[in-house]
Motif scaffolding. Sequence first.
Motif, PDB file in Angstrom:
ATOM      1  N   ILE A 198       0.879  -1.170   0.000  1.00  0.00           N
ATOM      2  CA  ILE A 198       0.000   0.000   0.000  1.00  0.00           C
ATOM      3  C   ILE A 198       0.912   1.215   0.000  1.00  0.00           C
ATOM      4  O   ILE A 198       1.774   1.346   0.875  1.00  0.00           O
ATOM      5  CB  ILE A 198      -0.914   0.047   1.246  1.00  0.00           C
ATOM      6  N   VAL A 199       0.758   2.066  -1.011  1.00  0.00           N
ATOM      7  CA  VAL A 199       1.650   3.230  -1.109  1.00  0.00           C
ATOM      8  C   VAL A 199       0.895   4.472  -0.599  1.00  0.00           C
ATOM      9  O   VAL A 199       1.059   4.882   0.540  1.00  0.00           O
ATOM     10  CB  VAL A 199       2.166   3.409  -2.551  1.00  0.00           C
ATOM     11  N   ARG A 200       0.057   5.010  -1.421  1.00  0.00           N
ATOM     12  CA  ARG A 200      -0.734   6.172  -0.973  1.00  0.00           C
ATOM     13  C   ARG A 200      -2.049   5.753  -0.315  1.00  0.00           C
ATOM     14  O   ARG A 200      -2.664   6.529   0.385  1.00  0.00           O
ATOM     15  CB  ARG A 200      -1.048   7.073  -2.160  1.00  0.00           C
ATOM     16  N   GLY A 201      -2.514   4.559  -0.621  1.00  0.00           N
ATOM     17  CA  GLY A 201      -3.768   4.058  -0.054  1.00  0.00           C
ATOM     18  C   GLY A 201      -4.968   4.334  -0.945  1.00  0.00           C
ATOM     19  O   GLY A 201      -6.021   3.728  -0.755  1.00  0.00           O
ATOM     20  N   THR A 202      -4.813   5.216  -1.904  1.00  0.00           N
ATOM     21  CA  THR A 202      -5.972   5.586  -2.729  1.00  0.00           C
ATOM     22  C   THR A 202      -6.411   4.416  -3.618  1.00  0.00           C
ATOM     23  O   THR A 202      -7.609   4.183  -3.799  1.00  0.00           O
ATOM     24  CB  THR A 202      -5.647   6.809  -3.612  1.00  0.00           C
ATOM     25  N   ILE A 260       4.983   0.995   4.278  1.00  0.00           N
ATOM     26  CA  ILE A 260       6.016   1.869   3.700  1.00  0.00           C
ATOM     27  C   ILE A 260       6.012   3.174   4.479  1.00  0.00           C
ATOM     28  O   ILE A 260       5.010   3.888   4.517  1.00  0.00           O
ATOM     29  CB  ILE A 260       5.743   2.121   2.202  1.00  0.00           C
ATOM     30  N   LYS A 261       7.139   3.453   5.100  1.00  0.00           N
ATOM     31  CA  LYS A 261       7.203   4.571   6.038  1.00  0.00           C
ATOM     32  C   LYS A 261       7.977   5.775   5.492  1.00  0.00           C
ATOM     33  O   LYS A 261       7.873   6.876   6.031  1.00  0.00           O
ATOM     34  CB  LYS A 261       7.923   4.113   7.326  1.00  0.00           C
ATOM     35  N   ALA A 262       8.826   5.546   4.500  1.00  0.00           N
ATOM     36  CA  ALA A 262       9.755   6.609   4.093  1.00  0.00           C
ATOM     37  C   ALA A 262       9.976   6.568   2.581  1.00  0.00           C
ATOM     38  O   ALA A 262       9.723   5.540   1.945  1.00  0.00           O
ATOM     39  CB  ALA A 262      11.082   6.421   4.824  1.00  0.00           C
ATOM     40  N   PRO A 263      10.451   7.662   2.002  1.00  0.00           N
ATOM     41  CA  PRO A 263      10.660   7.670   0.548  1.00  0.00           C
ATOM     42  C   PRO A 263      11.887   6.866   0.130  1.00  0.00           C
ATOM     43  O   PRO A 263      12.693   6.472   0.969  1.00  0.00           O
ATOM     44  CB  PRO A 263      10.870   9.155   0.233  1.00  0.00           C
ATOM     45  N   THR A 320       6.701  11.229  -1.402  1.00  0.00           N
ATOM     46  CA  THR A 320       7.246  11.841  -0.185  1.00  0.00           C
ATOM     47  C   THR A 320       6.527  11.266   1.032  1.00  0.00           C
ATOM     48  O   THR A 320       5.456  10.668   0.902  1.00  0.00           O
ATOM     49  CB  THR A 320       7.000  13.357  -0.197  1.00  0.00           C
ATOM     50  N   ARG A 321       7.093  11.501   2.228  1.00  0.00           N
ATOM     51  CA  ARG A 321       6.463  11.004   3.461  1.00  0.00           C
ATOM     52  C   ARG A 321       5.014  11.477   3.560  1.00  0.00           C
ATOM     53  O   ARG A 321       4.131  10.755   4.005  1.00  0.00           O
ATOM     54  CB  ARG A 321       7.249  11.493   4.675  1.00  0.00           C
ATOM     55  N   LYS A 322       4.791  12.733   3.154  1.00  0.00           N
ATOM     56  CA  LYS A 322       3.452  13.303   3.266  1.00  0.00           C
ATOM     57  C   LYS A 322       2.412  12.492   2.467  1.00  0.00           C
ATOM     58  O   LYS A 322       1.267  12.331   2.875  1.00  0.00           O
ATOM     59  CB  LYS A 322       3.491  14.741   2.731  1.00  0.00           C
ATOM     60  N   GLU A 323       2.844  11.966   1.329  1.00  0.00           N
ATOM     61  CA  GLU A 323       1.896  11.217   0.477  1.00  0.00           C
ATOM     62  C   GLU A 323       1.765   9.743   0.874  1.00  0.00           C
ATOM     63  O   GLU A 323       0.820   9.077   0.465  1.00  0.00           O
ATOM     64  CB  GLU A 323       2.362  11.272  -0.980  1.00  0.00           C
ATOM     65  N   LEU A 324       2.734   9.221   1.627  1.00  0.00           N
ATOM     66  CA  LEU A 324       2.688   7.801   2.014  1.00  0.00           C
ATOM     67  C   LEU A 324       1.693   7.615   3.144  1.00  0.00           C
ATOM     68  O   LEU A 324       1.859   8.195   4.226  1.00  0.00           O
ATOM     69  CB  LEU A 324       4.077   7.340   2.478  1.00  0.00           C
ATOM     70  N   ILE A 325       0.692   6.790   2.935  1.00  0.00           N
ATOM     71  CA  ILE A 325      -0.391   6.701   3.917  1.00  0.00           C
ATOM     72  C   ILE A 325       0.093   6.190   5.273  1.00  0.00           C
ATOM     73  O   ILE A 325      -0.416   6.601   6.320  1.00  0.00           O
ATOM     74  CB  ILE A 325      -1.556   5.822   3.377  1.00  0.00           C
ATOM     75  N   ALA A 326       1.108   5.298   5.269  1.00  0.00           N
ATOM     76  CA  ALA A 326       1.526   4.700   6.541  1.00  0.00           C
ATOM     77  C   ALA A 326       2.642   5.471   7.238  1.00  0.00           C
ATOM     78  O   ALA A 326       3.089   5.061   8.305  1.00  0.00           O
ATOM     79  CB  ALA A 326       1.975   3.261   6.302  1.00  0.00           C
ATOM     80  N   SER A 327       3.091   6.589   6.637  1.00  0.00           N
ATOM     81  CA  SER A 327       4.250   7.259   7.236  1.00  0.00           C
ATOM     82  C   SER A 327       3.927   7.805   8.624  1.00  0.00           C
ATOM     83  O   SER A 327       4.782   7.840   9.490  1.00  0.00           O
ATOM     84  CB  SER A 327       4.767   8.364   6.320  1.00  0.00           C
TER      85      SER A 327
END
Length: 476
Positions: free
Chosen positions: A350-354, A380-383, A392-399
Amino acid sequence: MCGIVGIVDAGGVSIQLYYALYALQHRGQESAGISTFDGTNLCKFKGQGLVADVFSPPVLKDLKGTAGIGHVRYPTTGANLPENIQPLNFQFKDHFISIAHNGNLVNTCELRDEYEKAGQIFITTTDTEIIAKILIDEIDESGCVEDAVRHCMRRMQGSYSVVIMIDGIIYAFRDPLGIKPFCLGKLDQGYIVASESVAVDALGGRVLRDVKPGELIQMDADGVRCTQIAVAGKRAHCIFEYIYFARADAVMDGVLVYDVRRTIGKKLFEEDPVSADSVCSVPDSGTAYAIGYAERSKIPFVESLMKNRYMGRTFIMPTQKERERAVRIKLNPIPAHLKDKSVVLVDDSIVRGTTSKRIIEMMRDAGAREVHMRIGSPAIKAPCYLGVDMPTRKELIASDKIQDEVRHSITATSLHHISLDALVEAIGFSRDDLCTGCLTGCYPLPITGETADPRQVNFIDGTYQSKLESFESRAS
Ligand code: SF4
């Protein structure tokens, strides 16, 4: 994430390069290019789009010669500009040079700055051109490609599998940590290096082995020669190649990707069992995981999402809007398999979750009662700074979310990610020999503002250590 290939073959290379790139298409869909050397000049053709769209039979006919390299590109460094399409081609003094690269340098800015201050100009915005500059400068200085590659490896920080053709001789080298995959194979009348073994398979060749981290391979009419330039105390193979990027039928660093994914599927059930009516995958990248899950859980595997096979991968489509539109066109739920059912849905990541949210919504609309999501990678926690266009971290749903917050956000009935320990066990390498930067936030080399566990790299004075085989001996 790109795909590269280099071939020497006494029978000509253009068609073989074409099919090898075709086999590597999943690694990049933005553009494709081929350069060959006809004995006197470079023949080259490249363009935006898929391999089948870029090359036509008349174009391939004009790509003459018995040595050549090719590239499929997904941009990580450098904008979507025609001049950034690889291979990059140069003429230096009397030499014809062509280069293709998979990976990403993390010290591009410093190196480019240094060259620009020295008065050099660049025609692209890629880090590949910097690699070419370092190589060409050093070859001019020492006249020795081996020394030039050694110099390159000392100067470059990052991931790089590189194939470069100089006057019809092909040189291939891989960064000392082996971050990006690269393998060597034998063809009927020649040799091939390629990002994945599937390119060798596509040509009916035989995979000999992986290009070793820190190794330089030279291929020409006399055969193949290998030199170990550098050795790292620990490697850092990209763990995401096993999870998602590589084709399931690829063998990378001795490991069949399909088996890794199927084993992870089994471990997903062991770690968090659930009872359900059926297991289904997000095709195709989730399928091997789902088969493993079904085998271990004894829950039947039932295809409930049908894929339009003429679509590209949504993850590697450059904009969010394109990705969202693509999900509905790409996947169609089968209501007859979903109505009133409790389903285990297995995907690789799962990257962005969308995308996950959209798929679960579609399955519920088709009648699914429960959707238990199981994921073949840890959160996925980091770029990624090493060649994968991870957001970027902001876009990663699990960050910045715990698992239950992600579950809520994607509207799944339950959610489980494989643990890092189980993933590493399924791959079979020591955790110390894998890059897990995007999962742990700790990278295998220094990156500004990030935590690192840098690998020690030792350079060795290389002499050609092995001569694999000559064309003469193959012919006999
Ligand atoms: S950070 Fe992640 S995607 Fe990037 S090289 Fe490391 S494991 Fe691969």
